[in-house]
Enzyme design. Structure first.
Site, PDB file in Angstrom:
ATOM      1  CG  HIS A  39     -63.776  62.803 -62.064  1.00 32.85           C
ATOM      2  ND1 HIS A  39     -64.313  63.260 -60.898  1.00 32.85           N
ATOM      3  CD2 HIS A  39     -62.987  63.808 -62.532  1.00 32.85           C
ATOM      4  CE1 HIS A  39     -63.885  64.487 -60.658  1.00 32.85           C
ATOM      5  NE2 HIS A  39     -63.082  64.848 -61.639  1.00 32.85           N
ATOM      6  CG  HIS A  48     -65.601  63.167 -56.945  1.00 34.22           C
ATOM      7  ND1 HIS A  48     -66.030  63.309 -58.247  1.00 34.22           N
ATOM      8  CD2 HIS A  48     -66.067  64.249 -56.266  1.00 34.22           C
ATOM      9  CE1 HIS A  48     -66.737  64.434 -58.347  1.00 34.22           C
ATOM     10  NE2 HIS A  48     -66.769  65.022 -57.164  1.00 34.22           N
ATOM     11  CD  GLU A  64     -67.270  61.312 -64.826  1.00 34.39           C
ATOM     12  OE1 GLU A  64     -67.076  60.269 -64.164  1.00 34.39           O
ATOM     13  OE2 GLU A  64     -67.472  62.418 -64.292  1.00 34.39           O
ATOM     14  CD  GLU A  68     -65.204  59.867 -58.891  1.00 34.30           C
ATOM     15  OE1 GLU A  68     -64.460  60.474 -59.681  1.00 34.30           O
ATOM     16  OE2 GLU A  68     -66.346  60.259 -58.595  1.00 34.30           O
TER      17      GLU A  68
HETATM   18 ZN   LIG Z   1     -65.751  62.181 -59.877  1.00 36.35          ZN
END
Ligand SMILES: [Zn+2]
Length: 341
Positions: free
Chosen positions: A154, A62, A218, A65
């Site tokens: 991420h 992504h 994350e 990020e």
């Molecule tokens: Zn992500």
């Protein structure tokens, strides 16, 4: 002295509009760095590295990020300047330069939904997924399963009751080995969600197809370049650099394990959640508490100590609108983290 591998840095070269010509250098410490294609950098440790694993370390699946991108870029620079000597084979990935430049999560569609087996429509991201799958397949060819690792890094858009957490994807292989889980604990990952459903994420591709020790990590909340509060990720960053160098680490923190209890799928156009739009991930609700409605049906918390993760009332019909998770007890069985029922 050989010409340097990068004109400025791994990240800056990746963001240039010009095509990347594959090239490689060998450093004076014996480390080899090969730029395979735009955003894909293979690093081989010195010949005397013992028990070297083959680790895929990916960022920018992504584009907005940025903290993981900064960590990958910094690692590449420190290896190039020989201030860090990696003891493993690394495949460093900055996945989506166009999305980074646009400061967006993606350009056409979510790249992290394109690593499954479905026939996806053509898109900018599909081309990236296909080429990343090829690079990873090549990197792990002839590598024993237990030596394959993948950290897909991420940041979350949504706040979370756990500042850092991991999703351990479903796999038929033993992909939750103690050494891998120990790394996450050393890195201060606060919670791990043990998923048992097939998925289409990059880390699921690695764990289900290659039996890799793989996780979606994350790491805090999305911010622009230069605005990440790296002090909050200090323990992770330290453990990450130690991992690459095979330095023993012993800062293990407690980690909560969750399993998925159920999913809420949207059945009706008339669909809503009653909780705040910005509800942090892993927020807990009492059993039976109303969460929202789907047409005429009340949506209630089906389980004791249940938490809500990734709520999104705006998904298309039949798509998942939220995950319901619950804490679970675990122990190691044959070195594999296993849920005790
Ligand atoms: Zn992500």
């Amino acid at each position: 002295m050989p010409a340097p591998l990068f004109e400025s840095s791994f990240l800056q070269d990746t963001l240039k509009p010009s095509a990347t010509s594959p090239r490689s250098i060998t450093l004076s410490n014996g480390v080899q760095m090969s730029l395979l294609q735009k955003g894909v950098l293979k690093i081989s440790p010195p010949a005397d590295a013992k028990q070297a694993k083959h680790m895929v370390i990916s960022s920018a699946v992504h584009g907005n990020e940025t903290a993981p991108i900064e960590m990958v870029d910094d690692l590449a620079s420190q290896i190039a300047s020989e201030s860090i000597v990696p003891q493993h084979h690394l495949l460093l990935i900055i996945a989506h330069p166009k999305a980074i430049l646009a400061e967006e999560r993606f350009v056409e569609t979510n790249l992290n939904r394109l690593f499954g087996d479905a026939d996806y429509p053509q898109s900018e991201e599909l081309a990236l997924a296909v080429s990343l799958k090829e690079q990873v397949t090549q990197f792990w060819q002839d590598v024993p399963m237990a030596s394959r690792w993948h950290l897909d890094m991420h940041c979350s858009i949504r706040a979370s009751k756990h500042y850092t957490f991991a999703i351990s994807p479903q796999s038929a292989y033993p992909t939750r080995q103690k050494e891998f889980i120990d790394f996450m604990q050393n890195a201060g990952i606060e919670a791990v969600l043990l998923s048992e459903e097939p998925s289409s994420t990059f880390s699921w591709f690695s764990s289900s197809k290659f039996g890799a020790q793989a996780a979606t990590l994350e790491l805090g909340q999305v911010a622009k370049f230069g605005h990440n509060d790296m002090s909050k990720l200090a323990q992770f960053h330290k453990a990450f650099l130690e991992l690459v160098q095979s330095i023993e680490s012993s800062t293990a923190t407690d980690m909560i394990t969750y399993q998925v209890d159920s999913s809420i799928y949207r059945e009706n156009m008339d669909f809503e959640f009653y909780f705040d739009k910005a509800l942090p991930n892993f927020s807990r609700f009492a059993e039976g508490e109303e969460l929202g409605k789907d047409g005429d049906k009340a949506l209630t918390m089906p389980v004791e100590q249940g938490g809500v993760v990734f709520p999104n009332p705006n998904v298309e019909l039949k798509q998942r609108a939220a995950l319901i998770v619950k804490p679970c007890a675990t122990r190691y069985v044959d070195n594999q983290l296993t849920v005790i029922d």
